[in-house]
Design a protein around this motif. Structure first.
Motif, short mmCIF file in Angstrom:
data_model
loop_
_atom_site.label_atom_id
_atom_site.label_comp_id
_atom_site.label_asym_id
_atom_site.label_seq_id
_atom_site.Cartn_x
_atom_site.Cartn_y
_atom_site.Cartn_z
N GLN A 199 0.82 -1.20 0.00
CA GLN A 199 0.00 0.00 0.00
C GLN A 199 0.86 1.26 0.00
O GLN A 199 0.57 2.23 -0.71
N ARG A 200 1.94 1.27 0.77
CA ARG A 200 2.81 2.44 0.81
C ARG A 200 3.60 2.60 -0.49
O ARG A 200 3.93 3.72 -0.90
N THR A 201 3.89 1.48 -1.16
CA THR A 201 4.52 1.56 -2.47
C THR A 201 3.59 2.20 -3.48
O THR A 201 4.00 3.06 -4.28
N PHE A 202 2.33 1.81 -3.46
CA PHE A 202 1.36 2.39 -4.39
C PHE A 202 1.23 3.90 -4.16
O PHE A 202 1.10 4.67 -5.11
N GLU A 203 1.25 4.30 -2.90
CA GLU A 203 1.16 5.72 -2.58
C GLU A 203 2.42 6.45 -3.05
O GLU A 203 2.35 7.51 -3.68
N ALA A 204 3.58 5.90 -2.73
CA ALA A 204 4.84 6.58 -3.03
C ALA A 204 5.06 6.74 -4.53
O ALA A 204 5.63 7.75 -4.97
N PHE A 205 4.62 5.76 -5.31
CA PHE A 205 4.85 5.82 -6.76
C PHE A 205 3.59 6.23 -7.52
O PHE A 205 3.51 6.07 -8.73
N ALA A 206 2.62 6.79 -6.78
CA ALA A 206 1.42 7.38 -7.38
C ALA A 206 0.69 6.44 -8.32
O ALA A 206 0.32 6.81 -9.44
N VAL A 207 0.48 5.20 -7.87
CA VAL A 207 -0.29 4.25 -8.66
C VAL A 207 -1.75 4.69 -8.64
O VAL A 207 -2.33 4.86 -7.56
N ALA B 122 22.68 -2.60 -3.80
CA ALA B 122 23.45 -1.39 -4.06
C ALA B 122 23.15 -0.36 -2.98
O ALA B 122 22.13 -0.43 -2.28
N GLU B 123 24.06 0.58 -2.82
CA GLU B 123 23.83 1.69 -1.90
C GLU B 123 22.75 2.61 -2.48
O GLU B 123 22.62 2.76 -3.70
N GLY B 124 21.99 3.22 -1.59
CA GLY B 124 21.04 4.24 -2.02
C GLY B 124 19.76 3.72 -2.64
O GLY B 124 19.09 4.45 -3.37
N LEU B 125 19.40 2.46 -2.38
CA LEU B 125 18.13 1.95 -2.90
C LEU B 125 16.96 2.73 -2.31
O LEU B 125 17.02 3.20 -1.16
N HIS B 126 15.90 2.84 -3.07
CA HIS B 126 14.69 3.44 -2.53
C HIS B 126 14.28 2.64 -1.29
O HIS B 126 14.33 1.40 -1.30
N PRO B 127 13.89 3.31 -0.20
CA PRO B 127 13.54 2.59 1.04
C PRO B 127 12.51 1.49 0.86
O PRO B 127 12.61 0.44 1.50
N LEU B 128 11.55 1.69 -0.03
CA LEU B 128 10.52 0.68 -0.22
C LEU B 128 11.04 -0.53 -0.99
O LEU B 128 10.58 -1.65 -0.79
N VAL B 129 12.02 -0.30 -1.86
CA VAL B 129 12.67 -1.43 -2.53
C VAL B 129 13.44 -2.24 -1.49
O VAL B 129 13.37 -3.48 -1.45
N GLY B 130 14.17 -1.55 -0.62
CA GLY B 130 14.88 -2.23 0.45
C GLY B 130 13.94 -2.97 1.38
O GLY B 130 14.23 -4.09 1.83
N GLU B 131 12.79 -2.38 1.64
CA GLU B 131 11.81 -3.02 2.52
C GLU B 131 11.26 -4.29 1.89
O GLU B 131 11.03 -5.30 2.57
N TRP B 132 11.03 -4.26 0.58
CA TRP B 132 10.55 -5.44 -0.14
C TRP B 132 11.56 -6.58 -0.04
O TRP B 132 11.19 -7.74 0.18
N ILE B 133 12.83 -6.24 -0.18
CA ILE B 133 13.87 -7.26 -0.04
C ILE B 133 13.92 -7.77 1.41
O ILE B 133 14.00 -8.99 1.64
N ASP B 134 13.83 -6.86 2.36
CA ASP B 134 13.91 -7.25 3.78
C ASP B 134 12.80 -8.22 4.17
O ASP B 134 13.01 -9.09 5.03
N LEU B 135 11.63 -8.08 3.56
CA LEU B 135 10.52 -8.99 3.88
C LEU B 135 10.88 -10.44 3.57
O LEU B 135 10.32 -11.37 4.17
N HIS B 136 11.83 -10.64 2.65
CA HIS B 136 12.18 -11.99 2.22
C HIS B 136 13.59 -12.38 2.59
O HIS B 136 14.09 -13.42 2.15
N ASP B 137 14.24 -11.56 3.40
CA ASP B 137 15.60 -11.85 3.86
C ASP B 137 15.72 -11.41 5.31
O ASP B 137 16.27 -10.36 5.62
N ASN B 138 15.16 -12.23 6.19
CA ASN B 138 15.25 -11.96 7.62
C ASN B 138 15.14 -13.29 8.36
O ASN B 138 14.63 -14.28 7.81
#
Length: 231
Positions: free
Chosen positions: A103-111, A165-181
């Motif tokens: 939901q926050r991704t949709f908001e951030a990228f104006a879907v 990579a350094e400087g990923l968009h926070p929501l991209v990092g969050e998506w990865i974190d959901l599957h790597d913890n």
């Protein structure tokens, strides 16, 4: 290829055979093609444009509803309260933390609202949705576990494989974190263990259905990720 006799023959050649390792092996080359998909490298390296990431997430969000239903069927068919507790906890994460990321991704990228409420799903997305619904409504507990093992194990594998990579968009990092913890790794380990155990008691026909469900789910994963990869 998906019979108990095939499994027994493979297991006889291994020092420490695991059913889920065999299932992964007989799902090649689709398994490796999905885990090593260039989409995940583009995501981790910051090469996926914001609009492309949003479009991917819109398609992936199409699995949340049928996947939640699939877990519901798993909870209903689970043989013990212990299984229901683990599955219920995962259901809670899916409908809270993961849903929030979408939901926050949709908001951030104006879907646009129309795209969120009535997405134009790709043919491959719809085919995968249908498989999840069919497995939930008609499959036994082992078949449902097989589908869950694929969907979660593949996501864990790609998340562990990639280099961020350094400087990923926070929501991209969050998506990865959901599957790597650690919690997700423990859940995948539990799913694999329970499928290994449940398969032992299956008759030959049920065993083949379970193995074919695993392979078909892997094939649908590959087809989906090929389809959502920006051209």
């Amino acid at each position: 290829m998906t019979t108990r006799a095939n499994w027994n023959a493979w297991a006889a050649q291994q020092d420490a055979p695991r059913l889920t390792d065999w299932l992964r092996e007989i799902s090649e080359p689709d398994w490796s093609a999905t885990v090593n998909h260039p989409l995940f490298d583009a995501l981790a390296e910051g090469r996926l444009a914001g609009a492309d990431f949003a479009a991917y997430m819109v398609q992936d969000y199409g699995f949340v509803d049928p996947f939640t239903a699939l877990i519901g069927f798993a909870i209903g068919r689970a043989p013990s309260m212990a299984d229901r507790v683990v599955l219920g906890q995962f259901m809670g994460m899916l409908t809270s933390d993961e849903n929030s990321t979408f939901q926050r991704t949709f908001e951030a990228f104006a879907v646009p609202a129309a795209q969120r409420e009535a997405p134009d799903y790709l043919t491959e997305t719809r085919a995968f949705q249908a498989l999840l619904r069919e497995t939930g409504s008609a499959g036994g507990y082992a078949e449902i576990l097989a589908a869950l093992v694929v969907t979660e194990w593949i996501y864990l594998e790609w998340a562990l494989r990639i280099t961020r990579a350094e400087g990923l968009h926070p929501l991209v990092g969050e998506w990865i974190d959901l599957h790597d913890n650690p919690a997700f790794q423990e859940f995948v380990a539990w799913l694999r263990r329970r499928l290994d155990e449940e398969a032992e008691a299956l008759d030959d026909a049920a065993f083949t259905r379970m193995a074919e469900c695993f392979r078909e789910t892997v094939a649908r994963e590959r087809a989906f990720h090929d389809a959502v990869m920006p051209r």
